[in-house]
Enzyme design. Structure first.
Site, PDB file in Angstrom:
ATOM      1  N   LYS A  70       0.855  -1.201   0.000  1.00  0.00           N
ATOM      2  CA  LYS A  70       0.000   0.000   0.000  1.00  0.00           C
ATOM      3  C   LYS A  70       0.884   1.242   0.000  1.00  0.00           C
ATOM      4  O   LYS A  70       1.897   1.290   0.712  1.00  0.00           O
ATOM      5  CB  LYS A  70      -0.899  -0.030   1.242  1.00  0.00           C
ATOM      6  CG  LYS A  70      -1.969   1.062   1.299  1.00  0.00           C
ATOM      7  CD  LYS A  70      -2.852   0.883   2.544  1.00  0.00           C
ATOM      8  CE  LYS A  70      -3.961   1.925   2.626  1.00  0.00           C
ATOM      9  NZ  LYS A  70      -4.842   1.714   3.801  1.00  0.00           N
ATOM     10  N   SER A  84      -9.873   1.693   2.975  1.00  0.00           N
ATOM     11  CA  SER A  84      -8.975   2.479   2.160  1.00  0.00           C
ATOM     12  C   SER A  84      -7.937   1.650   1.404  1.00  0.00           C
ATOM     13  O   SER A  84      -7.353   2.136   0.444  1.00  0.00           O
ATOM     14  CB  SER A  84      -8.246   3.491   3.038  1.00  0.00           C
ATOM     15  OG  SER A  84      -7.379   2.831   3.961  1.00  0.00           O
ATOM     16  N   SER A  91     -10.107  -0.693   7.107  1.00  0.00           N
ATOM     17  CA  SER A  91      -9.501  -0.473   5.793  1.00  0.00           C
ATOM     18  C   SER A  91      -8.778  -1.672   5.187  1.00  0.00           C
ATOM     19  O   SER A  91      -8.387  -1.625   4.028  1.00  0.00           O
ATOM     20  CB  SER A  91      -8.525   0.707   5.860  1.00  0.00           C
ATOM     21  OG  SER A  91      -9.235   1.916   5.865  1.00  0.00           O
TER      22      SER A  91
END
Lengths: 487, 96, 478
Positions: free
Chosen positions: A73, A148, A172
């Site tokens: 990420k 997210s 997330s």
């Protein structure tokens, strides 16, 4: 061995095992996945490695994960590699150091395939808040992958990476894993170092794996966990983590907080949830109704605490030392214009909300009050885990929703995390595993449904064992999405 | 509810130069979120301690041993305006 | 009849701790190095970093708390104090706003409200506009200093004049210096003092509107600045004008006070508990170590010296400077029966003056051993040499490190002990100086000084002053 179909079908652990057994070379594996990533049709990657950069800094560890590439990420700082947290304010930023968690993966011999898309500064539940465009769900590219860690979920589900690293503040990792039909694990707060992970809400942020199966999640957690002297709040997991092997759930009790599940849940989601409870019973587990009396207030408490912490964490983006500077007019303009231009709407909304909650005259009502409600929620989970081994819920009240469906109404988007947020506030570990497919409320092709299991703090091994047994009984097949990632 | 004036005040504290349109939108959105958040007042928190941390830790202290600092070139490499080995910023507005 | 006013002053003192590394990262502390050579991701507040608190900084802080006779807190936590400024890279300072490490202390006559631990800001240099904020076109930020461990000591408003602030400030500086936890160098900024000043009618218990005086870099300037501010406030009040709450800067070169008012609205620091740090709960061992490791502090040392007869002034001088006190105690230990008051006067008076005279020698480098000075003091006390001759001997000792008895012998400085010989010299002096002799005889006793001088000159200082006086008076018929 080593043809493309087999490489694509292999889990992270299987890939690493094949390399270790000499059935395929690490270079072949890397080339295969770099080629897949290059075909990204989901906007899942914000940056992709070339062969040299993928291998740079990677130890030839010979360990169990050596050679198995991973997507990271874009919230993790990676030395010499752009790191943006999907924000314009960090566009082009290249950090001079690497996050501890990523360092652990490199030390285990894992090349980095690329940096994945996300909601800006991890604020969002759909990945639509990325400054670099929405990420798409490989099951249906008209739908969101969740957020997210949307990019991290989409690239794994869509066959663009064998596994990935994400972060979870209020859901997330778990919610996008659920939306994309993969496994997502949020460890206990403190299990893995946060150093080098760009902060959203410091008392809640925790990183974790997004994987094809529970075994992969366990192997990554084993490599990631540990006390880090750079993170005062890190603890590690005593005794470490081993690959899970359980196939039964005999003697284990699973608590269902029915009060929390009374409204707003799609019929299809509820059906897969009830199916899964039956699987649990078939494996010898016992289902018990429990109460989490204050969990209904979790979203409200969370939307005070997380924005408040975020508002101060994001104050460092000021145009002085790195990142965007949008005005040199005078000092105040440098701050105000840079931050106005650099942050997207959701980030500004949360900065405003958090600043308001901390401002003079409002602290006690909002921040202080929310911290006390958090205490109540922590106590709820302590009480629950006094009665049962696990707490289970659907991961999300809906399957993946359509792009743009919830962007106009922030609170409806926030409610997407109603089952994940209470667990984040309690700081306990939870995993989302695929529970099957269900038709969305408005009709259309079936989409994955996530099943969430939460355990007491630092009981990750027990959690992974139970998830492993249940995973086997569910027998979910996500391969339908594996070609959905390519353009 | 939050008034437009409060939104302006909070924007100043946050160092955000919001557009007129954003001020209007945010006034509505923040009011709506705060309406939900205000339900927190229903929870009985009498005598409850606030939770800042969920980790059971204390006295996590580092030994006073030097670690290498960054080369100055590296430290300054990402600066929007590096000058003379330092980070240059515009001056505060002169007093009107 | 005009109202009498009383000044009420409270101080906020920032002390940079002399640890090896910064408060929350491993960068070395420095002073005067090139800009931005002691920085790292943590103290530059790069994305993703976390603070790791320095154990030694905490231990040093506890020592300060113990030395200020504070209650040491059993629970410490850190908070974020939010404000935007280029020298504050996170846009929040980590500080102890709620649970400081020490509360309710006292040093001398001044009560300590609390002391807390925090991190220092970076250094901002304004370019253009002669280095001042207004009118400069840009600022340069150097993060070397950013993150230095800082203890802020906040007093109760127990001080009432510039002179008192200076004296108390010097006591505080000496006390912290003795602990070895800070350089307490005001010019280098390792000790910084802000003062809150207000006035009120004498006898009133209400506090007037206060002004804050920032960052004065010597106690002498602080004294002058505070006195100037007290005078300004009195003039305002007497003219019927209000004192406005503001921050002031004292310019020692002009003696003027400037307002540092900025356009910025009132601060709202939006404190919140620092979620990146866990509480510090000092163990009994840490608390014991802080208290038991305290050296004898200046206030106690001064009291002890006064008890053994040392004058107040000499006692303070010795107590504020550890090396002088150690020297003084070396003198006492070297010779039994030496009078502490006399010894203290020799150390703080003659020796100090002679060192200054001879190339500003530091005490640490003097060739005069405490034992040698003790011997010299003994020679004078036993009247083997006169006090004046003693000074001559000391001059030689400071210059060459010579043994005092050898100097006395070589220079023939032994006091004239034969009173017959001295009497002859006295008679000769009266004869040679008829004018002052006549003046003394006619009642002007002060004129005897000239005759004493003549005798001393004739004996090269080897005569005992008391004896000379006695003989002169005898022969002048007084």
């Amino acid at each position: 061995m080593g043809n493309n179909t087999e490489l694509l079908a292999a889990s992270g652990a299987e890939t690493a095992a094949q390399i270790a057994a000499g059935e395929v070379s690490a270079a072949e594996v890397l080339d295969f996945w770099l080629a897949r990533a290059a075909g990204d049709g989901l906007n899942g990657y914000l940056w992709q490695a070339d062969r040299d950069s993928a291998l740079s800094g990677v130890a030839d560890s010979g360990g169990p994960l050596a050679g198995a590439p991973i997507a990271i990420k874009d919230i993790f700082c990676t030395e010499g590699v752009p790191t943006t947290a999907a924000s314009k304010i960090l566009s082009g930023y290249v950090p001079p150091y690497t996050a501890t968690a990523v360092g652990h993966l490199r030390a285990a011999g894992m090349p980095m395939l690329g940096k994945t898309n996300m909601d800006e500064f991890a604020m969002g539940s759909s990945n639509e808040n990325s400054a670099f465009g929405a990420c798409l769900n490989p099951w249906d590219t008209g739908r969101v992958p969740g957020g997210s860690s949307g990019g991290s979920a989409a690239v794994v589900a869509g066959g663009l990476a064998p596994w990935s690293l994400g972060t979870d503040t209020g859901g997330s990792i778990r919610q996008p894993a659920g939306f994309c039909g993969i496994v997502g694990l949020k460890p206990t707060y403190g299990a893995i170092s946060r150093f080098g992970m760009i902060a959203f809400a410091s008392s809640l942020d925790q990183c974790g794996p997004l994987t094809r199966d529970v075994t992969d999640a366990a192997l990554l957690l084993a490599a990631l966990q540990g006390r880090d002297e750079m993170d005062s709040t890190s603890v590690g997991i005593e005794g470490g983590i081993e690959a899970p092997s359980a196939e039964r759930l005999d003697g284990l009790t699973f608590g269902v907080p029915r009060d929390l599940m009374r409204e707003g849940i799609e019929a299809g989601v509820l059906a897969r949830f009830e199916d899964t409870l039956i699987r649990i019973a078939e494996l010898g587990g016992e289902i018990v109704d429990i109460e989490l009396p204050h969990a209904e207030h979790a979203i409200s408490a969370y939307y005070v605490l997380a924005p408040a912490e975020a508002s101060t964490n994001l104050s460092r983006y000021d145009g002085v030392r790195y990142g965007l500077r949008a005005s040199d007019e005078d000092l105040l303009s440098m701050y105000e214009v840079t931050r106005e231009e650099g942050f997207g709407p959701e980030v500004k909304r949360r900065i405003m909300l958090g600043t308001y909650a901390l401002s003079s005259g409002y602290y006690d009502a909002y921040y202080g009050g929310a911290q006390r409600v958090r205490t109540r929620i922590v106590e709820d989970f302590q009480d629950a885990f006094g009665q049962v081994d696990f707490v289970v819920t659907p991961t999300s009240p809906t399957v993946a929703f359509e792009l743009g469906e919830k962007t106009a109404d922030p609170w409806s988007m926030y409610l997407s995390d109603i089952f994940t947020v209470p667990i984040s506030l309690a700081g306990v570990p939870a995993i989302s595993i695929p529970a099957g497919l269900a038709e969305p409320e408005g009709g259309g092709p079936e989409l994955p449904v996530g099943f969430q299991i939460a355990a007491p703090a630092f009981a990750e091994q027990k959690l992974l064992e139970a998830a492993h047994a249940l995973e086997g009984a569910i027998g979910f097949d996500g391969s339908a999405a594996l070609e959905g990632g390519l353009a | 509810m939050i008034e437009r004036e409060q939104v302006l005040h909070v924007a100043r504290l946050s160092r955000l130069r919001l557009s007129e349109e954003e001020i209007d939108t945010l006034t509505g959105e923040l009011s709506s979120v705060l309406d939900h958040v205000d339900k927190l007042a229903e929870v009985d928190i009498e005598g409850v301690e606030p939770t800042s941390h969920v980790v059971p830790l204390e006295n996590v202290l580092r030994d006073d041993e030097p670690r290498p600092s960054l080369d100055r070139d590296v430290a300054l490499s990402q600066a929007p305006d590096a000058h003379d080995g330092a980070f240059r910023v515009p001056s505060p507005q002169a007093e009107a | 009849m005009s109202t009498e006013y009383e000044a009420v002053i409270g101080l906020e003192i920032h002390v940079q701790l002399s640890t090896k590394t910064k408060m929350f990262c491993g960068c070395e502390l420095s002073f005067g190095d090139d800009a931005n050579v002691h920085t790292c991701p943590v103290c530059l507040a790069l994305p993703g970093v976390l603070p790791a608190p320095n154990r030694t900084a905490f231990e040093y802080a506890l020592k300060i708390g113990a030395a200020l006779d504070c209650e040491l807190s059993s629970f410490n936590s850190f908070d974020r104090k939010n404000y935007f400024y280029p020298d504050n890279p996170k846009a929040y300072q980590i500080t102890q706003a709620v649970n400081p490490f020490a509360v309710n202390g006292k040093l001398g006559e001044v009560r300590i409200h609390h002391a807390h631990l925090e991190e220092d800001a970076a250094k901002t240099i304004h370019t253009g506009g002669a280095g001042r904020i207004q009118g400069s076109d840009a600022s340069l930020v150097d993060f070397n200093r950013g993150g230095t461990p800082l203890v802020e000591i906040v007093t109760e408003p127990d001080l009432h004049s510039g002179a008192q602030v200076r004296e108390w400030g010097q006591l505080l500086r000496a006390t912290i210096k003795q602990l070895g936890v800070s350089d307490v160098n005001m010019e280098e900024g390792s000790l910084r003092c802000d003062a809150n000043v207000s006035i009120r009618p004498a006898g009133s218990s209400e506090l007037g509107t206060k002004t804050e005086m920032k960052n004065m870099n010597s106690f002498r300037f602080i004294e002058r600045g505070i006195d100037a501010e007290i005078a300004r406030q009195k003039a305002l009040v007497e003219a019927g004008e209000p004192v406005v709450q503001e921050t002031l800067h004292f310019d020692p070169s002009t003696g003027e006070l400037h307002s540092l008012r900025s356009k910025e609205e009132a601060h709202d620091y939006r404190y919140l508990p620092e979620p990146d740090l866990v509480p510090v709960v000092p163990t009994q061992a840490m608390l014991d170590e802080a208290r038991n490791s305290l050296p004898e502090l200046p206030a106690a040392r001064a009291a002890r010296y006064e008890e053994i007869g040392v004058s107040e002034q000499a006692a303070l001088l010795l107590s504020f400077e550890t090396d002088w006190a150690e020297y003084f105690e070396g003198v006492l230990a070297a010779k039994k029966g030496v009078d502490p008051r006399v010894a203290a006067n020799w150390v703080t008076g003659e020796l100090s003056a002679e060192l200054r005279k001879q190339d500003e020698q530091p005490l640490a480098e003097t060739k005069v051993e405490p034992a040698a000075l003790a011997t010299l003091i003994g020679l004078v006390a036993e009247k083997k040499i006169s006090h004046g001759a003693g000074k001559t001997v000391l001059e030689e000792m400071v210059a060459s490190g010579a043994d005092p008895e050898t100097v006395v012998a070589d220079k023939g400085l032994e006091q004239i002990s034969d009173s017959g010989e001295l009497e002859k010299i006295v008679i000769q002096a009266i004869e040679d100086n008829p004018k002052p002799s006549e003046q003394v005889r006619s009642g002007n006793e002060k004129a005897i000084g000239a005759l004493v001088g003549a005798v001393m000159k004739a004996t090269q200082g080897r005569a005992d002053g008391g004896e000379v006086n006695r003989l002169l008076r005898q022969h002048l018929g007084l």
